[in-house]
Scaffold this motif. Structure first.
Motif, mmCIF file in Angstrom:
data_model
loop_
_atom_site.group_PDB
_atom_site.id
_atom_site.type_symbol
_atom_site.label_atom_id
_atom_site.label_comp_id
_atom_site.label_asym_id
_atom_site.label_seq_id
_atom_site.Cartn_x
_atom_site.Cartn_y
_atom_site.Cartn_z
ATOM 1 N N CYS A 5 -7.567 9.790 2.258
ATOM 2 C CA CYS A 5 -7.300 8.483 1.646
ATOM 3 C C CYS A 5 -5.923 7.970 2.041
ATOM 4 N N ALA B 26 -6.660 2.064 -9.166
ATOM 5 C CA ALA B 26 -5.852 2.735 -8.146
ATOM 6 C C ALA B 26 -6.024 4.238 -8.319
ATOM 7 N N ASN C 152 -15.156 6.967 -3.802
ATOM 8 C CA ASN C 152 -14.560 5.707 -3.389
ATOM 9 C C ASN C 152 -14.910 4.617 -4.380
ATOM 10 N N ASP D 225 -1.539 9.285 -2.986
ATOM 11 C CA ASP D 225 -2.615 10.104 -2.426
ATOM 12 C C ASP D 225 -2.057 11.386 -1.807
ATOM 13 N N LEU E 117 0.444 3.621 -3.028
ATOM 14 C CA LEU E 117 -0.833 4.316 -3.091
ATOM 15 C C LEU E 117 -0.929 5.409 -2.038
ATOM 16 N N VAL E 118 -0.332 5.153 -0.838
ATOM 17 C CA VAL E 118 -0.326 6.170 0.219
ATOM 18 C C VAL E 118 0.396 7.419 -0.265
ATOM 19 N N SER F 76 0.804 -1.220 0.000
ATOM 20 C CA SER F 76 0.000 0.000 0.000
ATOM 21 C C SER F 76 0.840 1.275 0.000
ATOM 22 N N LEU G 67 -11.394 3.300 2.391
ATOM 23 C CA LEU G 67 -11.259 4.660 1.881
ATOM 24 C C LEU G 67 -12.504 5.473 2.225
ATOM 25 N N GLY H 156 -4.771 1.043 7.138
ATOM 26 C CA GLY H 156 -5.487 -0.165 6.756
ATOM 27 C C GLY H 156 -6.990 -0.047 6.866
ATOM 28 N N ARG I 77 -5.350 4.500 3.994
ATOM 29 C CA ARG I 77 -4.511 3.421 3.458
ATOM 30 C C ARG I 77 -3.391 3.071 4.431
#
Length: 334
Positions: free
Chosen positions: A83, A155, A108, A43, A39-40, A36, A93, A90, A87
């Motif tokens: 978000c 994503a 979302n 964002d 993606l973190v 993740s 969203l 855990g 992420r």
């Protein structure tokens, strides 16, 4: 009094920009080695971009109405930051919150899927809906129901994805769908090609991939917001032209009837053409071509798979063998 009220409103917007900048400064995301992480940080990068956009948009604003784009950018930024936090922890969203003076937009993944299957006036007429979705399923908005996870990805921000072809010995369609613009490139054995160029207004592309010996396809995507990419067979869930189709941008559709004439129009935009695809997914005969605002006709000898290349709104109509006097029609002919 009115002038003072406007100044007070702008002062509040300015303070909101400053407060969001302070929120961003208080966050420090540390890599954890988890999947993740990418993606973190995507964002968080999106939140930073929104903050900078809000500052740029605020310059020259005279009242709160002028500042609606600023409020929208701040809402985008705060949602992106939320978000990133979710992420990292855990958690699911968060849903998008409405912006004052602006209509809320779903964000979302659950909402994105629901939006993709909702009714829409631009839904292709004659498209054969997949099982279970009825007439509300929209081709090329979301992957067809039942698409294996290896053939699809979604994503936000930047990510390299590798998709499994439905059947390496058969042609396939690669579809990229973006909700807020960005860029996408096809990599590797297919040759590096820009599917969606950075800075363009394109939000969707549909690319036929000829059959080959490779079992996977790699795509590099960098979206300003959520995006989806998937592979699907040319034999399933491809819209069928029965009377009329209309959409915007690249498209692939099927015609199942006998000899007929089709007419196509485009509103504005750049180069526009329709071409048949061979059974192997390769470019075939070009049917119609033009540029800008244009219209024209083409002849189909029978069942065909047809690709639309366009960056604007277009319409394709089945004429069904009529003998209309095309030269008498107004508008630029192709």
């Amino acid at each position: 009094m009115f002038r003072r009220r406007r100044a007070d409103e702008l002062a509040l917007v300015d303070a909101d920009i400053t407060a969001f900048g302070e929120e961003l400064a208080r966050h420090a995301f540390v890599p954890t080695g988890q999947d993740s992480d990418a993606l973190v940080f995507a964002d968080y990068e999106r939140a930073l971009d929104a903050y900078e956009q809000a500052k740029r948009d605020f310059a020259g604003d005279r009242d709160r109405e002028d500042a609606q784009d600023v409020l929208h950018a701040l809402a985008e930024g705060r949602h992106a930051l939320a978000c990133a936090e979710a992420r990292a922890a855990g958690r699911p969203l968060p849903a998008r919150r409405p912006v004052p003076g602006l209509a809320p937009a779903p964000m979302n993944r659950t909402d994105l899927t629901a939006q993709a299957y909702s009714a829409d006036p631009r839904t292709a007429r004659g498209a054969t809906p997949p099982p279970g979705k009825g007439a509300h399923w929209r081709p090329y908005k979301i992957w067809p129901p039942g698409t294996p996870t290896g053939q699809r990805a979604e994503a936000t921000g930047y990510q390299m994805v590798e998709l499994v072809r439905p059947d390496p010995g058969q042609p396939a369609l690669l579809v990229v769908r973006m909700d807020a613009g960005g860029s996408a490139q096809l990599l590797g054995h297919e040759g590096m090609r820009h599917l969606i160029k950075r800075g363009s207004n394109a939000r969707r592309t549909v690319v036929p991939l000829p059959a080959n010996d490779f079992g996977t396809v790699r795509v590099k995507v960098a979206g300003h917001g959520p995006w989806r990419v998937w592979l699907q067979s040319l034999d399933e869930h491809v819209p069928v032209l029965e009377s009329k189709l209309n959409s915007r941008g690249p498209y692939v559709f099927r015609y199942l009837g006998g000899p007929a004439t089709i007419r196509a129009t485009q509103n504005d935009g750049g180069t526009f053409w329709l071409e048949e695809l061979t059974d192997d997914g390769e470019p075939g005969q070009r049917l119609i071509a033009g540029k800008g605002t244009c219209n024209g006709k083409g002849r189909l000898n029978g069942p065909a798979l047809i690709r639309v290349r366009s960056s604007a709104d277009w319409t394709v109509t089945l004429v069904q063998g009529t003998r209309r006097n095309w030269s008498s029609e107004s508008g630029r002919r192709i």
